[in-house]
Design a protein around this motif. Structure first.
Motif, PDB file in Angstrom:
ATOM      1  N   VAL A  21       0.825  -1.204   0.000  1.00  0.00           N
ATOM      2  CA  VAL A  21       0.000   0.000   0.000  1.00  0.00           C
ATOM      3  C   VAL A  21       0.858   1.252   0.000  1.00  0.00           C
ATOM      4  CG1 VAL A  21      -1.732   1.317   1.282  1.00  0.00           C
ATOM      5  CG2 VAL A  21      -1.960  -1.149   1.068  1.00  0.00           C
ATOM      6  N   PHE A  22       1.959   1.245   0.750  1.00  0.00           N
ATOM      7  CA  PHE A  22       2.827   2.413   0.758  1.00  0.00           C
ATOM      8  C   PHE A  22       3.509   2.596  -0.597  1.00  0.00           C
ATOM      9  CE2 PHE A  22       2.820   2.322   5.507  1.00  0.00           C
ATOM     10  CZ  PHE A  22       2.353   3.631   5.660  1.00  0.00           C
ATOM     11  N   GLY A  23       3.816   1.510  -1.285  1.00  0.00           N
ATOM     12  CA  GLY A  23       4.366   1.627  -2.636  1.00  0.00           C
ATOM     13  C   GLY A  23       3.363   2.265  -3.580  1.00  0.00           C
ATOM     14  N   ALA A  24       2.098   1.855  -3.475  1.00  0.00           N
ATOM     15  CA  ALA A  24       1.053   2.447  -4.307  1.00  0.00           C
ATOM     16  C   ALA A  24       0.875   3.927  -3.982  1.00  0.00           C
ATOM     17  CB  ALA A  24      -0.259   1.692  -4.105  1.00  0.00           C
ATOM     18  N   MET A  25       0.911   4.279  -2.695  1.00  0.00           N
ATOM     19  CA  MET A  25       0.774   5.689  -2.320  1.00  0.00           C
ATOM     20  C   MET A  25       1.939   6.511  -2.839  1.00  0.00           C
ATOM     21  SD  MET A  25      -1.027   5.993   1.404  1.00  0.00           S
ATOM     22  CE  MET A  25       0.169   5.043   2.323  1.00  0.00           C
ATOM     23  N   ASP A  26       3.134   5.939  -2.804  1.00  0.00           N
ATOM     24  CA  ASP A  26       4.304   6.635  -3.336  1.00  0.00           C
ATOM     25  C   ASP A  26       4.116   6.923  -4.815  1.00  0.00           C
ATOM     26  OD1 ASP A  26       6.761   7.780  -3.566  1.00  0.00           O
ATOM     27  OD2 ASP A  26       7.908   5.937  -3.335  1.00  0.00           O
ATOM     28  N   GLY A  27       3.648   5.917  -5.557  1.00  0.00           N
ATOM     29  CA  GLY A  27       3.388   6.110  -6.981  1.00  0.00           C
ATOM     30  C   GLY A  27       2.313   7.146  -7.235  1.00  0.00           C
ATOM     31  N   LEU A  28       1.258   7.117  -6.434  1.00  0.00           N
ATOM     32  CA  LEU A  28       0.174   8.094  -6.578  1.00  0.00           C
ATOM     33  C   LEU A  28       0.669   9.515  -6.362  1.00  0.00           C
ATOM     34  CD1 LEU A  28      -2.843   6.355  -4.808  1.00  0.00           C
ATOM     35  CD2 LEU A  28      -2.976   7.570  -6.979  1.00  0.00           C
ATOM     36  N   VAL A  29       1.342   9.734  -5.242  1.00  0.00           N
ATOM     37  CA  VAL A  29       1.765  11.098  -4.890  1.00  0.00           C
ATOM     38  C   VAL A  29       2.811  11.607  -5.868  1.00  0.00           C
ATOM     39  CG1 VAL A  29       2.889  12.511  -3.136  1.00  0.00           C
ATOM     40  CG2 VAL A  29       1.187  10.817  -2.456  1.00  0.00           C
ATOM     41  N   SER A  30       3.817  10.789  -6.173  1.00  0.00           N
ATOM     42  CA  SER A  30       4.899  11.268  -7.036  1.00  0.00           C
ATOM     43  C   SER A  30       4.408  11.542  -8.452  1.00  0.00           C
ATOM     44  CB  SER A  30       6.054  10.263  -7.047  1.00  0.00           C
ATOM     45  OG  SER A  30       5.640   9.020  -7.582  1.00  0.00           O
ATOM     46  N   ASN A  31       3.584  10.665  -9.008  1.00  0.00           N
ATOM     47  CA  ASN A  31       3.136  10.899 -10.381  1.00  0.00           C
ATOM     48  C   ASN A  31       2.059  11.967 -10.452  1.00  0.00           C
ATOM     49  OD1 ASN A  31       4.161   9.994 -12.818  1.00  0.00           O
ATOM     50  ND2 ASN A  31       2.366   8.753 -13.284  1.00  0.00           N
ATOM     51  N   CYS A 190      -6.124   4.139   0.028  1.00  0.00           N
ATOM     52  CA  CYS A 190      -4.869   3.573   0.529  1.00  0.00           C
ATOM     53  C   CYS A 190      -4.678   3.900   2.002  1.00  0.00           C
ATOM     54  CB  CYS A 190      -3.687   4.103  -0.276  1.00  0.00           C
ATOM     55  SG  CYS A 190      -3.516   3.391  -1.923  1.00  0.00           S
ATOM     56  N   GLY A 191      -4.946   5.152   2.382  1.00  0.00           N
ATOM     57  CA  GLY A 191      -4.827   5.540   3.782  1.00  0.00           C
ATOM     58  C   GLY A 191      -5.774   4.776   4.672  1.00  0.00           C
ATOM     59  N   ALA A 192      -6.983   4.525   4.161  1.00  0.00           N
ATOM     60  CA  ALA A 192      -7.956   3.762   4.930  1.00  0.00           C
ATOM     61  C   ALA A 192      -7.507   2.317   5.111  1.00  0.00           C
ATOM     62  CB  ALA A 192      -9.319   3.816   4.238  1.00  0.00           C
ATOM     63  N   VAL A 193      -6.902   1.743   4.064  1.00  0.00           N
ATOM     64  CA  VAL A 193      -6.421   0.359   4.151  1.00  0.00           C
ATOM     65  C   VAL A 193      -5.260   0.254   5.139  1.00  0.00           C
ATOM     66  CG1 VAL A 193      -5.300  -1.493   2.870  1.00  0.00           C
ATOM     67  CG2 VAL A 193      -7.226  -0.294   1.859  1.00  0.00           C
ATOM     68  N   VAL A 194      -4.354   1.244   5.122  1.00  0.00           N
ATOM     69  CA  VAL A 194      -3.212   1.220   6.035  1.00  0.00           C
ATOM     70  C   VAL A 194      -3.670   1.253   7.488  1.00  0.00           C
ATOM     71  CG1 VAL A 194      -1.212   2.556   6.821  1.00  0.00           C
ATOM     72  CG2 VAL A 194      -1.570   2.179   4.395  1.00  0.00           C
ATOM     73  N   ALA A 199      -3.347   2.039  14.841  1.00  0.00           N
ATOM     74  CA  ALA A 199      -4.411   2.250  15.822  1.00  0.00           C
ATOM     75  C   ALA A 199      -5.348   3.371  15.399  1.00  0.00           C
ATOM     76  CB  ALA A 199      -3.794   2.581  17.182  1.00  0.00           C
ATOM     77  N   ARG A 200      -5.135   3.970  14.229  1.00  0.00           N
ATOM     78  CA  ARG A 200      -5.952   5.072  13.752  1.00  0.00           C
ATOM     79  C   ARG A 200      -7.227   4.557  13.088  1.00  0.00           C
ATOM     80  NH1 ARG A 200      -4.297   9.924  15.971  1.00  0.00           N
ATOM     81  NH2 ARG A 200      -2.049  10.146  15.801  1.00  0.00           N
ATOM     82  N   SER A 201      -8.243   5.412  13.053  1.00  0.00           N
ATOM     83  CA  SER A 201      -9.487   5.056  12.370  1.00  0.00           C
ATOM     84  C   SER A 201      -9.287   5.157  10.864  1.00  0.00           C
ATOM     85  CB  SER A 201     -10.613   5.999  12.799  1.00  0.00           C
ATOM     86  OG  SER A 201     -10.302   7.336  12.447  1.00  0.00           O
TER      87      SER A 201
END
Length: 232
Positions: A21-31, A190-194, A199-201
């Motif tokens: 998921v963090f790899g996908a978020m990295d791709g999302l933000v950078s591109n 992605c943030g919701a899945v992480v 412990a976050r909602s």
């Protein structure tokens, strides 16, 4: 009668979920940032699409190469230390037995019992090696990650994330907004899945990633507009 399970725990290591998921978020933000910057410079939709494809390819290969090198180096280091432990078990078995005994004594086991437990566990050389590795290195020989799997998963997750903001342009979009909307929705998900491994909602994790992505897009769009005006 089997022991009753009174409670269960989440996977605190994150397993495959967290790095993917963090790899996908990295791709999302950078591109998204790259596409926004190019779009802000008043470039054509074709130029934005080309830049997005270049960003996807470069980022995915960079992620894969970096992850492969990192995991391979760590694996080689651990294997070298395990070899040291294997040689010590062969050359100085009594010292290693005393060392393992001391580990159990420090944990509150009576000395005689600790020595007997250590002796019985040391009968099998491979079992003794695994126990010593876990106690001294914090990892077992069978737990080492694969550099190839790490590289492929990093490449794939980054590429999927980077493709989302690019997709509208590949389908003929002429403005930035469809890319921004799709990317921000992807970041929220992605943030919701992480949040499954924190412990976050789910809404907090999703909103945090959405705001970070929106901030990155706004900043790079503004920078692209500024450079497009000053260099045009």
């Amino acid at each position: 009668m089997s022991a009753e399970a009174h409670h269960s725990h989440r996977d605190v290591t994150g397993g495959w979920l967290r790095p993917s998921v963090f790899g996908a978020m990295d791709g999302l933000v950078s591109n998204l940032g790259l596409i926004s910057g190019v779009a802000g410079s008043s470039a054509s939709s074709h130029a934005v699409a080309v830049a997005g494809m270049a960003g996807l390819a470069a980022g995915a290969f960079s992620m894969a190469a970096g992850e492969y090198t990192s995991v391979a180096s760590q694996r080689e280091l651990v294997l070298a230390e395990i070899d040291v432990e294997r040689r010590e078990l062969i050359r100085h078995p009594s010292d290693e037995l005393a060392e393992l005994t001391e580990v159990y004594v420090r944990r509150g086991v009576e000395p005689e019992l600790a020595r007997e437990v250590a002796r019985q566990l040391s009968v099998d050389p491979e079992q003794a090696l695994e126990i010593h590795a876990r106690e001294e290195l914090g990892v077992g020989p069978a737990d080492l990650p694969s550099p190839g799997v790490a590289a492929v998963s990093s490449f794939g997750s980054f590429a999927v994330g980077a493709l989302l903001p690019l997709l509208p342009y590949l389908l003929g979009a002429a403005s930035l907004w469809p890319a921004v909307v799709i990317a921000l929705v992807g970041l929220f998900l992605c943030g919701a899945v992480v949040s499954r491994v924190t412990a976050r909602s789910w809404w907090y994790g999703g909103l945090r990633q959405l705001l970070l992505g929106a901030g990155a897009a706004a900043l790079t769009y503004g920078l692209g507009a500024l450079l497009g005006t000053s260099l045009g």
